[in-house]
Design a protein around this motif. Structure first.
Motif, PDB file in Angstrom:
ATOM      1  N   ASP A   1       3.802 -22.136  12.132  1.00 46.05           N
ATOM      2  CA  ASP A   1       5.216 -21.349  10.396  1.00 46.05           C
ATOM      3  C   ASP A   1       4.663 -21.316   9.641  1.00 46.05           C
ATOM      4  N   ALA A   2       3.432 -20.737   8.594  1.00 45.59           N
ATOM      5  CA  ALA A   2       3.655 -20.005   7.547  1.00 45.59           C
ATOM      6  C   ALA A   2       1.501 -19.890   7.313  1.00 45.59           C
ATOM      7  N   ILE A   3       1.563 -18.238   6.924  1.00 48.43           N
ATOM      8  CA  ILE A   3       0.499 -18.427   7.126  1.00 48.43           C
ATOM      9  C   ILE A   3      -0.176 -18.572   5.347  1.00 48.43           C
ATOM     10  N   PRO A   4      -1.393 -18.981   5.016  1.00 50.46           N
ATOM     11  CA  PRO A   4      -1.756 -19.495   3.717  1.00 50.46           C
ATOM     12  C   PRO A   4      -1.323 -18.648   2.837  1.00 50.46           C
ATOM     13  N   GLU A   5      -1.411 -18.605   2.256  1.00 56.01           N
ATOM     14  CA  GLU A   5      -1.148 -17.564   1.048  1.00 56.01           C
ATOM     15  C   GLU A   5      -2.849 -16.780   0.573  1.00 56.01           C
ATOM     16  N   LYS A   6      -3.697 -18.351   0.694  1.00 52.26           N
ATOM     17  CA  LYS A   6      -5.100 -17.502   0.252  1.00 52.26           C
ATOM     18  C   LYS A   6      -5.613 -16.445   1.269  1.00 52.26           C
ATOM     19  N   ILE A   7      -5.500 -16.540   2.863  1.00 51.00           N
ATOM     20  CA  ILE A   7      -5.250 -15.503   3.578  1.00 51.00           C
ATOM     21  C   ILE A   7      -4.879 -14.679   3.713  1.00 51.00           C
ATOM     22  N   GLU A   8      -3.409 -14.699   3.428  1.00 51.14           N
ATOM     23  CA  GLU A   8      -2.858 -13.226   3.358  1.00 51.14           C
ATOM     24  C   GLU A   8      -3.260 -12.483   2.035  1.00 51.14           C
ATOM     25  N   LYS A   9      -3.551 -12.895   0.707  1.00 53.20           N
ATOM     26  CA  LYS A   9      -4.406 -12.123  -0.230  1.00 53.20           C
ATOM     27  C   LYS A   9      -5.747 -11.620   0.738  1.00 53.20           C
ATOM     28  N   LEU A  10      -6.233 -12.852   0.873  1.00 54.43           N
ATOM     29  CA  LEU A  10      -8.227 -12.012   1.392  1.00 54.43           C
ATOM     30  C   LEU A  10      -8.063 -10.860   1.710  1.00 54.43           C
ATOM     31  N   ALA A  11      -7.196 -10.587   3.136  1.00 56.86           N
ATOM     32  CA  ALA A  11      -6.854  -9.661   4.099  1.00 56.86           C
ATOM     33  C   ALA A  11      -6.108  -8.478   3.574  1.00 56.86           C
ATOM     34  N   LYS A  12      -5.277  -8.586   2.238  1.00 56.67           N
ATOM     35  CA  LYS A  12      -4.871  -7.553   1.920  1.00 56.67           C
ATOM     36  C   LYS A  12      -6.130  -7.141   0.857  1.00 56.67           C
ATOM     37  N   LYS A  13      -7.556  -7.876   0.659  1.00 55.89           N
ATOM     38  CA  LYS A  13      -7.536  -6.938  -0.604  1.00 55.89           C
ATOM     39  C   LYS A  13      -8.484  -7.270   0.204  1.00 55.89           C
ATOM     40  N   MET A  14      -9.464  -7.467   1.422  1.00 59.39           N
ATOM     41  CA  MET A  14     -10.244  -6.300   1.908  1.00 59.39           C
ATOM     42  C   MET A  14     -10.266  -5.728   2.682  1.00 59.39           C
ATOM     43  N   VAL A  15      -9.369  -5.964   3.611  1.00 62.16           N
ATOM     44  CA  VAL A  15      -8.897  -4.870   4.770  1.00 62.16           C
ATOM     45  C   VAL A  15      -7.431  -4.104   5.253  1.00 62.16           C
ATOM     46  N   ASN A  16      -7.260  -4.823   3.853  1.00 58.60           N
ATOM     47  CA  ASN A  16      -5.657  -3.752   3.089  1.00 58.60           C
ATOM     48  C   ASN A  16      -4.828  -3.596   4.063  1.00 58.60           C
ATOM     49  N   LYS A  17      -4.455  -4.931   5.147  1.00 55.07           N
ATOM     50  CA  LYS A  17      -4.108  -5.634   5.971  1.00 55.07           C
ATOM     51  C   LYS A  17      -3.461  -6.512   6.533  1.00 55.07           C
ATOM     52  N   GLU A  18      -2.128  -6.715   6.116  1.00 55.36           N
ATOM     53  CA  GLU A  18      -1.647  -7.788   6.250  1.00 55.36           C
ATOM     54  C   GLU A  18      -1.158  -9.049   7.298  1.00 55.36           C
ATOM     55  N   ILE A  19      -1.244  -9.660   7.509  1.00 54.52           N
ATOM     56  CA  ILE A  19      -1.720 -10.625   8.854  1.00 54.52           C
ATOM     57  C   ILE A  19       0.036 -11.025   9.217  1.00 54.52           C
ATOM     58  N   THR A  20       0.594 -10.785   9.919  1.00 60.18           N
ATOM     59  CA  THR A  20       1.898 -10.924  10.290  1.00 60.18           C
ATOM     60  C   THR A  20       2.150 -12.828  11.016  1.00 60.18           C
ATOM     61  N   LEU A  21       3.618 -13.318  10.694  1.00 58.17           N
ATOM     62  CA  LEU A  21       3.922 -14.040  11.638  1.00 58.17           C
ATOM     63  C   LEU A  21       3.242 -14.133  13.307  1.00 58.17           C
ATOM     64  N   PRO A  22       3.626 -14.028  13.398  1.00 56.10           N
ATOM     65  CA  PRO A  22       2.785 -13.690  15.266  1.00 56.10           C
ATOM     66  C   PRO A  22       2.105 -13.811  15.423  1.00 56.10           C
ATOM     67  N   GLN A  23       1.048 -13.170  14.875  1.00 58.40           N
ATOM     68  CA  GLN A  23       0.091 -12.507  14.855  1.00 58.40           C
ATOM     69  C   GLN A  23      -0.644 -14.354  14.801  1.00 58.40           C
ATOM     70  N   TRP A  24       0.101 -14.553  13.081  1.00 60.53           N
ATOM     71  CA  TRP A  24      -1.120 -15.889  13.396  1.00 60.53           C
ATOM     72  C   TRP A  24      -0.467 -16.844  14.088  1.00 60.53           C
ATOM     73  N   LYS A  25       0.462 -17.135  14.625  1.00 63.65           N
ATOM     74  CA  LYS A  25       1.090 -18.752  15.919  1.00 63.65           C
ATOM     75  C   LYS A  25       0.598 -18.093  16.607  1.00 63.65           C
ATOM     76  N   GLY A  26      -0.076 -16.904  17.248  1.00 62.14           N
ATOM     77  CA  GLY A  26      -0.353 -16.395  18.493  1.00 62.14           C
ATOM     78  C   GLY A  26      -2.476 -17.102  17.816  1.00 62.14           C
ATOM     79  N   LEU A  27      -3.346 -17.057  16.851  1.00 59.76           N
ATOM     80  CA  LEU A  27      -4.304 -17.306  16.954  1.00 59.76           C
ATOM     81  C   LEU A  27      -4.321 -18.996  17.502  1.00 59.76           C
ATOM     82  N   GLU A  28      -5.261 -18.878  18.096  1.00 63.63           N
ATOM     83  CA  GLU A  28      -5.782 -21.047  18.702  1.00 63.63           C
ATOM     84  C   GLU A  28      -5.767 -21.551  17.128  1.00 63.63           C
ATOM     85  N   SER A  29      -5.908 -23.012  16.786  1.00 62.14           N
ATOM     86  CA  SER A  29      -6.360 -24.016  16.293  1.00 62.14           C
ATOM     87  C   SER A  29      -7.027 -23.298  14.975  1.00 62.14           C
ATOM     88  N   LEU A  30      -8.666 -23.438  15.937  1.00 64.11           N
ATOM     89  CA  LEU A  30      -9.598 -23.549  15.491  1.00 64.11           C
ATOM     90  C   LEU A  30      -9.795 -22.126  14.382  1.00 64.11           C
TER      91      LEU A  30
END
Length: 157
Positions: A98-127
């Motif tokens: 239910d919450a994307i860790p801040e480090k992941i958000e920041k690195l995704a923005k820095k590396m690929v200039n993209k925000e990961i959405t909460l629905p995308q995060w929720k849709g990922l497998e736990s691994l």
């Protein structure tokens, strides 16, 4: 949480040949609250590495304790040393869909200039969430390359 051991494409042949520690193995080590160095991993025999890779550890107390015992015994036998306890209190951030860790958000923005959405995060497998968190915490540039590859493999970019 009974996912079978998995090797992601971004992990490459060094993980498939058991030269490096896979993300699924790292997650089991986190469940067992153990930190194994790559040097200790390298001292294990191929059979020990395969055994630890395939041994179950689902995160419940009993399987985590059993897995910790297997790791401690293998490292003690192969390397003659003890493994360290994992003390990072944030080790389970990946479990919270239910919450994307801040480090992941920041690195995704820095590396690929993209925000990961909460629905995308929720849709990922736990691994997958675990892998992204581990890769985002690294200070090694090679891990950041793998972060980008993982985002692509997981369909986030």
């Amino acid at each position: 949480m009974t996912e079978s051991p998995k090797v992601f494409d971004f992990e490459g042949n060094s993980v498939r040949s058991f030269h490096r520690i896979s993300m699924s193995m790292r997650r089991k080590l986190d469940f067992a609250r153990i930190k194994m160095s790559l040097e200790q991993w390298g001292k294990l025999s191929q059979e020990q590495r395969k055994m630890l890779f395939n041994a179950p550890c689902t995160g419940d107390a009993e399987s985590s304790q059993h897995y910790a015992k297997l790791v401690r015994e293998a490292v003690k036998q192969a390397a003659g040393e003890e493994v360290k306890a994992l003390t990072d209190p944030r080790f389970d951030l990946w479990q919270k869909a239910d919450a994307i860790p801040e480090k992941i958000e920041k690195l995704a923005k820095k590396m690929v200039n993209k925000e990961i959405t909460l629905p995308q995060w929720k849709g990922l497998e736990s691994l997958q969430r675990f892998a992204l968190l581990k890769l985002s915490q690294s200070h090694r540039e090679s891990e950041h390359v793998n972060f980008r590859l993982a985002l692509k493999e997981f369909g986030l970019i």
